[in-house]
Design a protein around this motif. Structure first.
Motif, PDB file in Angstrom:
ATOM      1  N   LEU A  69       0.818  -1.223   0.000  1.00  0.00           N
ATOM      2  CA  LEU A  69       0.000   0.000   0.000  1.00  0.00           C
ATOM      3  C   LEU A  69       0.847   1.267   0.000  1.00  0.00           C
ATOM      4  O   LEU A  69       0.410   2.318  -0.494  1.00  0.00           O
ATOM      5  N   GLU A  70       2.050   1.181   0.560  1.00  0.00           N
ATOM      6  CA  GLU A  70       2.910   2.356   0.645  1.00  0.00           C
ATOM      7  C   GLU A  70       3.669   2.621  -0.654  1.00  0.00           C
ATOM      8  O   GLU A  70       4.359   3.642  -0.772  1.00  0.00           O
ATOM      9  N   HIS A  71       3.531   1.734  -1.641  1.00  0.00           N
ATOM     10  CA  HIS A  71       4.361   1.858  -2.843  1.00  0.00           C
ATOM     11  C   HIS A  71       3.550   1.733  -4.129  1.00  0.00           C
ATOM     12  O   HIS A  71       4.049   1.273  -5.154  1.00  0.00           O
ATOM     13  N   ILE A  72       2.297   2.170  -4.077  1.00  0.00           N
ATOM     14  CA  ILE A  72       1.453   2.208  -5.268  1.00  0.00           C
ATOM     15  C   ILE A  72       1.696   3.535  -5.991  1.00  0.00           C
ATOM     16  O   ILE A  72       1.595   4.597  -5.378  1.00  0.00           O
ATOM     17  N   PRO A  73       2.032   3.503  -7.279  1.00  0.00           N
ATOM     18  CA  PRO A  73       2.340   4.758  -8.001  1.00  0.00           C
ATOM     19  C   PRO A  73       1.139   5.699  -8.075  1.00  0.00           C
ATOM     20  O   PRO A  73      -0.017   5.268  -8.112  1.00  0.00           O
ATOM     21  N   GLN A  74       1.454   6.982  -8.105  1.00  0.00           N
ATOM     22  CA  GLN A  74       0.461   8.022  -8.348  1.00  0.00           C
ATOM     23  C   GLN A  74       0.949   8.818  -9.542  1.00  0.00           C
ATOM     24  O   GLN A  74       1.995   9.477  -9.491  1.00  0.00           O
ATOM     25  N   ASN A  75       0.205   8.745 -10.652  1.00  0.00           N
ATOM     26  CA  ASN A  75       0.666   9.355 -11.899  1.00  0.00           C
ATOM     27  C   ASN A  75      -0.532   9.649 -12.793  1.00  0.00           C
ATOM     28  O   ASN A  75      -1.346   8.763 -13.062  1.00  0.00           O
ATOM     29  N   ASP A  76      -0.622  10.911 -13.267  1.00  0.00           N
ATOM     30  CA  ASP A  76      -1.752  11.311 -14.111  1.00  0.00           C
ATOM     31  C   ASP A  76      -1.815  10.539 -15.424  1.00  0.00           C
ATOM     32  O   ASP A  76      -2.861  10.508 -16.086  1.00  0.00           O
ATOM     33  N   HIS A  77      -0.698   9.917 -15.816  1.00  0.00           N
ATOM     34  CA  HIS A  77      -0.667   9.189 -17.091  1.00  0.00           C
ATOM     35  C   HIS A  77      -1.242   7.780 -16.967  1.00  0.00           C
ATOM     36  O   HIS A  77      -1.437   7.100 -17.979  1.00  0.00           O
ATOM     37  N   LEU A  78      -1.500   7.338 -15.749  1.00  0.00           N
ATOM     38  CA  LEU A  78      -2.078   6.002 -15.559  1.00  0.00           C
ATOM     39  C   LEU A  78      -3.581   6.047 -15.841  1.00  0.00           C
ATOM     40  O   LEU A  78      -4.333   6.728 -15.151  1.00  0.00           O
TER      41      LEU A  78
END
Length: 374
Positions: free
Chosen positions: A222-231
């Motif tokens: 849970l601490e390492h899920i990417p956050q990226n507008d391109h997803l």
């Protein structure tokens, strides 16, 4: 491994699902054989239902398919597909196959219950049977002898009725239970608990992993899920209760999240948790499937995966390998697969062989989080 089960001058060809070359595991076990031998001479009413519960790949479903009105109840999509394939391979009549949460036929004459690994599911199933079964119904449980404990028999006694057990044969044992309608009680609601650090309330049906708290593997991932507008398209593969998909949805509100599991109870829990925890629960689609079968190629930007290392009661790594191969198929170019696993499983070698690259993005004394890029 020879796929032929031969008993009572009858032979069935039975395969595990999905079928693999050089399979080393059988699609049935000694407990299945013990049940068949015990029931062989019973007089059965062709008009009253026979219930089969937790049939791994359809061995019992196939054997009894011609004996009457058979309903097989399973929480496993893979078990269901295995049963369907084996019925077809042996040219046997169709039987009704339902998931654990579906309605059951009334007035059954016989229940054949393979003990599940999870006692929570066993208790849930026993309570459900107690609300359904007439007193004249014959109930036979079965498992490896080492899996039937005094505590197991006490669960049958407490939730269904008077219980006896057989002698062990080929390291398997049967349980005989007389239904007692006086023990019937309302079915319990799914377990519910809070994850305050992520502001979530999680609900779990009986057969979903880690039923009353966040497991330590998921806590790390849970601490390492990417956050990226391109997803734009994300898959939570082997989603369980969907907690990873929920976090991915919150971090990436522009993305469509697909949560996939082979457990019907897991998918139902995931759908409930989307309603409980997301302002727009339609952002998540929960789907029962065998890994990523039939998913379009090059259609996903990110796959998050916590693979199981067992199928039914057999320890195996072929499910993880299928998950990794399927992920490579569905990922777009530069798409990422993020995997968490126990250190001893050595997923980095498999990922490096398949993708040509792998990196460690987090670890603790038990788990490692790997990232690989297509």
């Amino acid at each position: 491994m020879k796929p032929e089960l031969t008993l009572h001058e009858r032979t069935l060809t039975l395969q595990r699902y999905p079928a693999r070359k050089n399979e080393t595991l059988q699609a049935w076990d000694a407990a299945d054989e013990y049940i068949i031998n015990h029931v062989q001479d019973m007089e059965l009413d062709p008009q009253r239902p026979i219930l089969i519960m937790n049939d791994s790949f359809g061995a019992l479903g196939c054997w009894f398919a011609e004996k009457g009105k058979v309903t097989s109840i399973t929480d496993s999509y893979i078990a269901k597909q295995g049963c369907v394939a084996n019925l077809k391979a042996n040219q046997l009549p169709h039987i009704k196959i339902t998931d654990c949460l579906a309605a059951l036929p009334e007035n059954p004459q016989l229940v054949l219950l393979k003990l599940p690994k999870n006692n929570r599911l066993l208790v849930w199933q026993l309570k459900r049977l107690c609300n359904l079964l007439p007193e004249d119904c014959v109930v036979i449980g079965a498992a490896k002898a080492k899996e039937i404990h005094t505590s197991t028999l006490k669960l049958f006694e407490k939730h269904l009725g008077e219980t006896k057990t057989s002698l062990a044969v080929k390291k398997a044992r049967l349980i005989f239970c007389q239904p007692n309608p006086k023990l019937a009680a309302p079915m319990p609601a799914p377990q519910q608990w809070d994850v305050p650090e992520h502001n979530m309330t999680i609900t779990n049906h009986a057969n979903v992993f880690s039923s009353d708290s966040l497991d330590i593997g998921a806590r790390l991932l849970l601490e390492h899920i990417p956050q990226n507008d391109h997803l734009k398209d994300i898959i939570d593969l082997g989603c369980g209760n969907g907690v990873i998909g929920l976090k991915a949805a919150r971090l990436n509100p522009q993305a469509k999240i697909t949560c996939v599991d082979e457990s019907y109870m897991a998918v139902s829990s995931c759908q409930a948790n989307a309603e409980l925890n997301l302002e727009t629960p339609e952002q998540i689609t929960a789907k029962v499937n065998n890994c990523l079968d039939q998913f379009p190629a090059k259609s996903v930007d990110l796959v998050l995966c916590n693979p199981p290392f067992h199928q039914q009661t057999a320890i195996t790594d072929h499910i993880a390998w299928q998950m990794f191969c399927d992920s490579k198929q569905v990922l777009r170019s530069k798409g990422q697969l993020i995997v968490i696993g126990n250190r001893h499983l050595g997923y980095d070698g498999k990922l490096k062989r398949l993708f040509g690259n792998v990196s460690v993005i987090a670890q603790n004394n038990k788990f490692v989080v790997y990232k690989t890029v297509k």
